[in-house]
Structure formats: C-alpha cells, structure tokens
Enzyme design. Structure first.
Site, PDB file in Angstrom:
ATOM      1  N   TYR A   1     -14.974   5.662   8.477  1.00 21.83           N
ATOM      2  CA  TYR A   1     -13.201   6.341   7.073  1.00 21.83           C
ATOM      3  C   TYR A   1     -14.030   6.396   5.596  1.00 21.83           C
ATOM      4  O   TYR A   1     -14.607   4.448   5.514  1.00 21.83           O
ATOM      5  CB  TYR A   1     -12.370   5.631   7.730  1.00 21.83           C
TER       6      TYR A   1
ATOM      7  N   HIS B   1       0.805  -1.513   0.416  1.00 21.38           N
ATOM      8  CA  HIS B   1      -0.078  -0.106   0.289  1.00 21.38           C
ATOM      9  C   HIS B   1       0.243   1.101  -0.049  1.00 21.38           C
ATOM     10  O   HIS B   1      -0.290   2.312  -0.390  1.00 21.38           O
ATOM     11  CB  HIS B   1      -1.009  -0.249   0.799  1.00 21.38           C
TER      12      HIS B   1
ATOM     13  N   THR C   1      -4.524  11.145  -0.737  1.00 23.19           N
ATOM     14  CA  THR C   1      -6.217  10.302  -0.026  1.00 23.19           C
ATOM     15  C   THR C   1      -6.780  11.241   1.137  1.00 23.19           C
ATOM     16  O   THR C   1      -5.677  11.940   1.397  1.00 23.19           O
ATOM     17  CB  THR C   1      -6.913   9.021   0.017  1.00 23.19           C
TER      18      THR C   1
END
Length: 812
Positions: A570, A454, A583
């Site tokens: 979230y 990630h 993001t």
C-alpha cells in the site's frame, strides 16, 4: 473559583434604599473587545464568502458590467436583445427608475452568467490530466495551451477555498477497467491456480452483481460531491472500534539536529503562537491552494482546529466548533484551560511562555482518576462523561508538557530517536488526547512533536501545518539569547484555569481497562527512525528516475530479502485534484518490480537488471499517476462493497478483495513549503518527518520524507509479537548482515563494511529488519546503476561504500 468571579461584569444588591448596581468596567471592556474581535471575524468571513463565491471574477467586475450596460443604453443600443424592455414592464416605477433598475437587474444576471461560464470553463480545464502522463521535458502543444488558459482564468490571487466549486468531481471508473487493474496487481502474488480462481471470481462478479452495484455508485456520483470521501471517513475511520492510538493516529517530529531552545515553556510559547498564527491565516483564507499551476482541494483544512472525535456506541462523530480562544494543557496528571486571547488580542509568545511556566510550577496534585483519564481516548472506542470533557473537546488543540527528554542525543542517538518516535506515537497511553484533531507534545529539553487523529484529514494537510509551525518558531518568532520567547509580559494575566473533575468509580474502572489495553498495544509496537545520508533525490534524479519509484522498488527488494517473497503493498496517493478528494492506493508491488527483484537476487547481468529497473520505475510512475487522476483500484472496489452491504447482497469477490492484508504499508511525507527553509544557509534545520504504526500485525509500516537533495528519512514500525518481523535470533541477525555485503557487485578491495555489534541478542534486542533492508537495497542496486554511469559526477568512491552500523542492547 477566582476566575469565575473575575468574569462577572456587574453585580447588584437590593437594599431598602433601592438597587445598588456595581459595574466592573474592566470586565465590560474585556467583553466589548472580545465582541469586536468576534464581529471582525464575521465580517471577514462574509467578505471572503463573497470573493470566493464570484471567483474567478472579482466583485468589482460587477460595477464594470453595470457601467458597460448603462453606456450602451445611453448610446441607444440594446445589448439585452429585448430583455431589458421585458423587465421594465414588471417594474411599477417612473420611466427613469425603470431604466436604471432594469439595467441593474440585467447587468447582475449577465454578470452571474459570465461567472458561471468562467467557472465551467475552469472546471473543464482542471479536468484535463494528460499533462501528468507526459515525459519530463516533452510537453505537448495541447498542454502548453492548457497551462496558458488555466493561468489566464486564475490570474487573480485566489483565497484558500476559491477553487472548491471549480474542481472536477472524482470520476467512477469503468468496472471492467478496475477488475483488469486489480487482476494485474495481484498476478505476482498468486500462483497460477490461485490467479485462475481469482479471475473467475472477478468475471462472475462483473456478469452477475457488479453492473448493478455500479449503477448505484454512478447515481451517487451524480448526486454527491465525491462518491468516496464520506463513506471512507465513516466506515474506515469513524466506525472502527479498535484503538485509534497506533492503529490510526500518526506523528510528526521536530528538527533532527537542532533544538531552537532548551527551555520547555519557551518552546511551548512559540509553538502555540505559530499554530495560532496558522489558524489566523486559515480563517482569513490566506493560504495558497495552488501547487505550481494546479489547485488542490482544501476541504480538509476546514476541521483542522477546534475539532474533536467524540466516541459513540456504533460510530464516532467529528465535532467542529467555529472558534476557540483557549487550548487544553496536560502536565503531571492535571488538565488546564489556557486562554490564549485577552480582550480580543492574541497573547504574545512571551506571555504564553509565562502562562505555561505557571502550569509547570503548579504544585497541586491530580484529582482522583484525573491523571490517567486520557487513556479513554487510547483504548476501545466507547462513551464517556462528555460534560467533564467539554473544555478539552472545545479547545483549539491539545498540548502535553512531557517530563521526559527526547531527540537524537546522548551516547545512543539512534536508540533515542526510536524512543522519540514511540513517545510521539503513543506516549504513556494516557498523557495524550488521541481524539483531538491534533495534539502537541513539548518535552522537558525543548524538543517538540505532534500526534494527529486521522479521520478528519490526511498526513500532507497536517505536514503543511507542521512545516509552517517549525519554520515560524525557528526563523520568524525566534528566542532571546537566554532561550526565552520575545515580547512583553502582562503580569495581570489570570492564572490558567485548572479543570475540575468528578469521576465516578465505574468510569475509573473503565479508564483502567482502557489503559491496560492501550499499554499492551504500545508495548508491542517497535519503531525505528533511520536517517539515510549517503545520497538523496539529487543523485537519483540525475539518473532520470523518480525518487519515489526508486524508494518503492527498494522497499520491494527489502521485503523480499526479509520474507523471501512479495506482499500486497500500500502506498498512499492523494486525489485532491478532485473536489473533497482524499487518497487512493498505489499497489507498488507490480509485475515489473517483482521481475527486477528476482533478476537482481538471481545474479543476472547488470544491463538486464538496469533495463528491468527502468521498466519497474516507469510502471510505478504510471500507477501513481493513474491513482491521482481517479483511475485507481481500491476506492472503487471499496465503494462497490459498501453499496452491496446497503443492498444486503454478498459478493465472494469483494469480500475476498477487502480482506487481503497490507503487510507492507508505505507513505511519503511531502515537503510542501521549501521556501520556508533555507537549507543552504541553515543545513542543520532538517525535518525528520513522521510515521505511523503497522497496518497488519505481521507487517511493516514505512514512512519516508525526502529532505533536500542528499537525505531521506525513514520511519519503520512493526510488532514484537510477530516472529516474522522481529529479529529474535542470532541466525536471523547473521542473515541480515549477509544482505549488507552485496559481494556480487562490490569488489572486495573497494568496499569496507564496519559492524559494531554485541555478541549476544535477547528476545527484545531487535535489529530493525525493514530499515536495514532498505539501507542495503538502496546501496545494492544504486551501485549497479551508478557504477558504470557516464556521468563523472556520479562515480562511486570507497567512502560511499563504508557502512557503519551501531547496535547495542538499548537500541529498542
């Protein structure tokens, strides 16, 4: 060592008669062709660097400016207003030479100035975001003019990175605005005394420490390209010491209904080829950076291939290599280096299949400690034997040839989908390489999948790669009638190189320790994949409601029914409208969504519920737009917290904010390249999307992908160790069935609910609570809105209300 001997281009022997030189012309030819490929790539990079360096102008425009200046000089006119004459004074040349050189110098300066002016205009235009807040179908004249100007300045076809220097920088919000938005977001989660206390903490923070931290943050924003991204990558990802498997990495799945070939080696051949074709387009910058009219930042693409996360004591490091001509392959506990280029030529899919089959047929056993070496990337982050791992780290990507069969198949398709998700998320904990930028898994029955690290990029970037891979594999490369790849085979290809290891006893002990930790984590994770087929965005959009808002409010209703309350939620939103943007968080649990859920659960009038739902939907859309345009909450507060740590000061407010758990973590996987999939003619080629593990131990991770007009795929994860997220008793199971009944809204004669269940459930027989809640929630309030709709095409029929739920002891 046969491969090493084959690589020797020449040998020499010293004899009494002199030096006996033996040349291998084949090896020299291979070296020559590889060098040609390397130089072609360098020239291509240099060419692209020039083209994107002068964008939105073109290199040929320089010649146009030069000719125009020379023509005006020939006509006895001075367009430089005396500047050319001053340049001539410093040139020790003849009069004619001075005229030409000074004209070239001035023309070049004028050309560069025009480029900078055009780029500044484009940057100012791309800083306009009001278009996003306008209602659908009600475009203002300002926005129409803005679109026209953007298209004029972007009329030339851009390369992938052409817009990078023209993208605006992420703005730093006013600290008062961020605090007000934060307090509004937590209001439905706090009691009155708790909210009063939090308000006092926020006001104290602003008056004492906040403005000081804000000044440092604004200074960074002036200096850095993006004031968030580097700290986000370092402190959220690279400095994390918990296992990245499950906690950070995420997965992507194959087609839901279709497996293009049952031949494992053939699927691997086409998949690897498709990925390398994408890399070629990436290197040539042939991918389109524009989404409709607006360009998106493409910085995340730079480290997609040839990238590895290498562990360190305090922080990990992302290492990226310019190029790699091989991939790393794992099968039956052995590691191989598979060269995918020969003499500068990419191997054909059939040749890669041939090489993969050689690996599958290789009977050699693993070396001592080799089979479970990958567990080092699954457990705690720590140092390892880098020399032994160099071939894997430098590979373009990692490939696992899995001996299992996966997919929606057999007598228990739903349970098998869940096992498929778990396999891609963590596998056996040692047969994936979680530190690679991404790893491909090819199963025995031809199914494939992806596991991505990630830190280097977010899911939409990887999803773009995976969409291209699946479409290229199925529709462009294709297979023969017997399921093999197309193309010819050069049977003189050298065998894939088996990697050798010398793993000390202490490293083997570390592998065992890491594996035990990883297996405990993997065993605790529960995954459920839920294809929702009753309706999709087509019906939702006819109601003039955002599909994402519809789903997010459904998740709030689902969580409320599951836990009896609300939680900090979230939802990931991208900020790639800005340079190096990643993001921002959309806090989906709003005052408006909570009011709707309470009204619906309280049995209030349908018209009142509809009105509240509209308000909640509009509020959610506004929150999403604000997050995309740099007016979010969480990244700003995160950076203020980092600054406070650098200054060595503590803030009770920031400490409390950043310690709040996200018990409902959600993300939408966007479908970005619909032109690659002809779902009308190929309706079975539906993507399953992907998912991730739960962020909180007592929470849910929910990923969803909206496919076509009539389907939404959900991926839900939680942990068995939390009694709140696991249905361990018949009582809780009965509670979930009651949620499906929605008797207040569906007349008994028009509903038919079929439940095929087992009478007894053990502690491991989990009903995926969040998934079923989403299911029931969507049906509950979608029926409210659709029941009395004036649109005849939206009438609810008996078939729409028939729900069949199959549960068995082998579901999970």
């Amino acid at each position: 060592m046969a491969e090493a001997h084959q690589a020797v281009a020449f040998q020499f022997t010293i004899t009494p008669e002199g030096i006996d030189l033996q040349l291998s012309y084949q090896a020299l030819n291979q070296i020559y062709l590889s060098g040609v490929r390397s130089w072609k790539k360098r020239v291509s990079r240099m060419r692209n660097r020039v083209i994107k360096g002068v964008y939105p102008a073109s290199p040929s425009s320089w010649l146009f400016v030069v000719i125009a200046i020379l023509v005006t000089m020939y006509m006895r006119s001075d367009p430089s207003m005396g500047l050319i004459a001053k340049i001539q004074q410093h040139l020790p040349l003849s009069a004619q030479g001075q005229n030409i050189v000074s004209a070239l110098v001035f023309s070049t300066l004028l050309w560069l100035s025009l480029i900078l002016a055009l780029r500044l205009c484009l940057k100012l235009l791309l800083s306009y975001h009001q278009w996003m807040f306008e209602k659908h179908g009600q475009v203002s004249n300002t926005t129409k003019v803005w679109v026209t100007l953007v298209r004029l300045l972007s009329s030339r076809k851009p390369l992938l990175y052409s817009y990078q220097t023209s993208l605006p920088h992420l703005p730093v919000p006013a600290i008062r605005d961020t605090l007000d938005r934060y307090l509004e977001s937590v209001r439905p989660l706090l009691t009155d005394p708790e909210f009063k206390r939090m308000t006092e903490l926020a006001n104290e923070f602003e008056s004492s420490l906040g403005n000081r931290l804000q000044r440092y943050l604004k200074l960074k924003a002036l200096w850095a390209t993006n004031y968030v991204s580097d700290w986000w990558e370092e402190y959220i990802y690279l400095r994390g010491r918990s296992p990245i498997m499950v906690n950070s990495n995420y997965y992507g799945m194959d087609f839901l209904y279709v497996t293009p070939t049952p031949v494992q080696a053939a699927r691997a051949g086409n998949t690897i080829t498709a990925l390398l074709l994408y890399r070629r387009k990436l290197n040539r910058e042939e991918l389109n950076p524009v989404s409709t009219v607006i360009p998106l930042c493409a910085a995340q693409c730079e480290r997609m291939f040839n990238t590895t996360r290498t562990p360190g004591a305090d922080t990990d490091v992302l290492q990226h290599w310019q190029d790699s001509e091989f991939v790393a392959v794992y099968h039956n506990g052995r590691y191989f280096r598979l060269w995918v280029y020969r003499a500068g030529r990419l191997l054909s899919p059939r040749e890669i299949e041939y090489q993969i089959q050689r690996i599958l047929d290789d009977p050699s056993p693993p070396q001592a400690g080799e089979d479970k070496l990958g567990a080092l990337t699954a457990g705690d982050s720590s140092g390892g034997n880098k020399r032994s791992l160099d071939a894997i780290e430098r590979a373009a990507f990692f490939v696992t040839l899995d001996n299992e069969e996966q997919g929606m198949r057999g007598e228990d398709p739903a349970g098998n989908l869940d096992r498929y998700a778990k396999s891609l998320l963590h596998g056996k904990c040692y047969d994936r390489w979680f530190d690679k930028s991404f790893s491909i898994v090819i199963y025995k029955n031809g199914k494939n999948g992806l596991n991505a690290e990630h830190s280097w990029a977010d899911a939409p970037t990887v999803a773009h790669l995976w969409e291209f891979t699946l479409a290229t594999d199925a529709f462009h490369l294709g297979y023969t009638e017997d399921g093999h790849c197309k193309g010819e085979i050069d049977r003189s290809l050298p065998h894939p190189q088996r990697l050798t290891w010398d793993i000390p006893t202490e490293v083997q002990a570390q592998v065992s320790s890491s594996l035990a930790l990883a297996q405990a984590l993997a065993d605790d994770v529960d995954c459920h994949v839920f294809p929702f087929r009753e309706f999709g965005k087509g019906r939702i959009k006819k109601l003039r409601i955002s599909p994402d808002a519809f789903i997010q409010i459904g998740l709030q209703l689902a969580y409320y029914r599951d836990r009896g309350g609300f939680s900090l939620t979230y939802e990931a939103s991208m900020t790639r409208l800005f340079r190096e943007g990643r993001t921002e968080t959309v806090r989906s649990c709003s005052n408006e969504s909570c009011a709707f859920v309470k009204a619906l659960e309280g049995g209030e009038a349908e018209d009142h519920c509809r009105r509240l739902f509209r308000l909640a939907s509009e509020r959610h859309q506004n929150l999403y737009r604000m997050a995309m345009t740099g007016a979010g909450i969480d990244r700003h507060l995160f950076c203020l917290y980092v600054v406070s740590k650098y200054l060595g000061v503590d803030s009770p407010f920031l400490k409390e904010v950043l310690s709040e758990p996200w018990r409902l973590s959600t993300s939408q996987t966007p479908v970005q390249q619909m032109e690659l999939f002809d779902l009308k003619n190929n309706p079975d080629f539906i993507s399953l999307g992907g998912g991730f593990g739960p962020v909180a131990d007592d929470g849910y991770g929910v990923s969803y992908i909206i496919v076509g007009e009539d389907m939404i795929n959900f991926h839900v994860s939680s942990k068995y160790s939390c009694s709140e997220t696991v249905s361990k008793s018949t009582q809780k199971y009965s509670n979930w069935l009651s949620c499906l009944a929605f008797q207040e809204y569906v007349p008994p004669q028009s509903s038919s609910i079929h439940l095929d269940t087992t009478e007894h459930m053990t502690g491991r027989d989990k009903l995926p609570s969040a998934s079923l809640a989403v299911f029931s929630s969507l049906f509950t309030y979608s029926f409210i809105f659709l029941k009395k709709s004036s649109l005849s095409s939206l009438e609810i029929t008996k078939e729409h209300l028939e729900i069949s739920i199959r549960l068995s002891n082998s579901d999970l």
